[in-house]
Write an enzyme that holds these catalytic residues in place. Structure first.
Site: not given
Ligand code: FRU
Length: 479
Positions: A41, A100, A159
């Protein structure tokens, strides 16, 4: 290990592999990619003291998911980027299995990053902490620890905080899952960025006529555009329906009106943001010129990433190009930022072409890293098709009013397609990079994003069908 050791190990890994990564014929020329390892992301998008910052989910040590770092790039023009030192590493008890996704905000001259501390306990449980890190220079961040614990009424799939300011108050929207496995977006408010209070669930199943709508909503974003609030979310667990929801996970938006006091969001139906294969977890920010700019992950979660041809070169995935969002006639429109014109070289132009028949190559129109603009499309009869490097193709069917992107699936070797309806076709704006395609239809009314892996030597572009159009093409290699 100390924080310094974490940073050092990540940058040593990047240095050690830099040569190998650069050898990859599929390495992109003008997209943001991880220096080594896996990117997912986009995070913490902001223009701070005039400088654009793009952070991203990064696993420096593997081409698979793992304990994520925040990688970091900066730019003055959204075109030329500088690789910065790691911003956040998973080096604390509250983020030890990953820093994350999250967002950035400027407050009193400092840059505040909000992110999710992901923890997996020894007995296999998940813990989640919404954390803060603060920087004066935009490069070095001091972690302040968790500022929001998991509220009751949600599972630990909670999250990806997005924070913004409105009328002197701070707000945060978090992606969540309810105990009966329904995705939701939850709103919080704060006066000082350190203390947060829940305002309520603003969207999810059983609200605004939504039935079942996935088991988890990731990466929410909420912003105002043209007098409406737009809630972007990336729901997991939607079943394919007609032409919709064919990727493993989806990304899209709800447009409506948010009552901040009552935490009530009245919104319309969910609209997918991208019609291609590789687009997920988009985030936006408002830059100093007032534009709402979006980046997405030009990839998709996959249990087995090993079949991607970039893996032997020890890297995987990229971000999309930056796109400006506009609301036109109730529709979210995406357009490539105008700064990308700086990459243009060697213009080719063919006016008022009329084609009829099978697989034509047009004079001078070929390339791997190029921008193609087809305008004044008219008299399309039967179908109109463009083949990109013998590996992907775009087909418009005027009778069905459907446009379809096809490519070879690298894992199965089979053809696969994504389709959407459009009312007519007047313009196609295509950005090709060594192994990616981003296709903007009718000025950004629909977008198809995909990675594809043609023969690295193949530069052909074929046109077929009956149609009239004018076309311009530029080489985009930024040497
Ligand atoms: C989306 C996700 C988020 C998380 C991150 C972990 O692609 O799963 O929800 O924060 O990637 O890398």
């Amino acid at each position: 290990m100390t924080e310094i050791d974490f940073f050092k190990k990540a940058s040593e890994e990047a240095e050690r592999n830099r040569h190998l990564v650069q050898q990859d014929p599929y390495r992109l020329k003008y997209h943001l990619m991880p220096p080594v390892g896996l990117l997912n992301d986009p995070n913490g998008l902001i223009q701070f003291n005039g400088v654009y910052h793009v952070f991203y989910q990064w696993n420096p040590f593997d081409t698979a998911h793992g304990a994520k770092y925040w990688g970091h790039y900066t730019s003055r023009d959204l075109v030329h980027w500088k690789e910065e030192p790691v911003a956040l590493a998973p080096d604390q008890w509250y983020d030890r299995n990953g820093c994350y996704s999250g967002s950035a905000i400027e407050y009193e001259g400092k840059l505040y990053l909000f992110y999710t501390g992901n923890v997996k306990t020894e007995d296999g449980r998940r813990e989640t902490y919404q954390c803060l890190a603060v920087s004066e220079d935009g490069i070095h961040f001091a972690k302040k620890g968790p500022v929001l614990e998991l509220p009751e009424r949600y599972t630990a799939h909670f999250r990806d905080p997005k924070v913004w300011e409105k009328d002197g108050h701070f707000y945060m929207v978090v992606g969540a899952q309810t105990p009966n496995q329904e995705g939701a977006a939850v709103l919080f408010a704060s006066k000082d960025l350190y203390h947060w209070e829940e305002q309520g669930k603003i969207a999810g199943a059983s609200m605004n006529g939504l039935e079942d709508f996935g088991y988890m909503w990731e990466c929410p974003d909420l912003f105002e555009l043209d007098g409406q609030e737009i809630l972007l979310v990336s729901p997991q667990g939607l079943e394919p329906s007609g032409f919709e929801y064919h990727n493993l996970f989806q990304s899209g938006y709800f447009a409506g009106k948010l009552d901040y006091e009552k935490a009530i969001f009245k919104h319309g139906s969910f609209v997918e943001l991208d019609r291609g294969f590789d687009f997920y977890a988009p985030q936006t920010f408002k830059d100093d010129s007032g534009r709402r700019i979006l980046y997405g992950w030009m990839g998709m979660t996959d249990e087995d990433e090993s079949s991607q041809p970039t893996v032997p070169y020890r890297w995987i995935h990229a971000l999309t190009m930056p796109r400006v969002l506009e609301m036109i006639n109730g529709r979210l429109i995406q357009k490539p930022v105008k700064e990308l014109k700086k990459l243009r070289k060697d213009k080719m132009e063919l006016q008022n072409m009329e084609i009829s028949g099978e697989s034509l190559q047009l004079d001078g129109l070929s390339g791997k890293t190029a921008e193609l603009m087809l305008e004044s499309l008219k008299n399309v009869r039967g179908m109109f098709k463009i083949d990109f490097r013998n590996e992907a193709s775009l087909t418009y069917n005027p009778d069905q009013k459907e446009i379809q992107l096809q490519r070879r699936n690298v894992k199965t070797g089979m053809q696969e397609s994504r389709t959407c309806k459009i009312s007519s076709l007047s313009e196609l704006h295509v950005f090709m990079d060594q192994s990616s395609l981003e296709i903007f239809i009718n000025g950004g009314e629909e977008v198809f994003t995909a990675r594809y892996f043609p023969d690295p030597e193949d530069e052909t572009i074929f046109f077929s069908g009956d149609a009239g159009f004018s076309v311009s093409m530029w080489n985009l290699e930024d040497k």
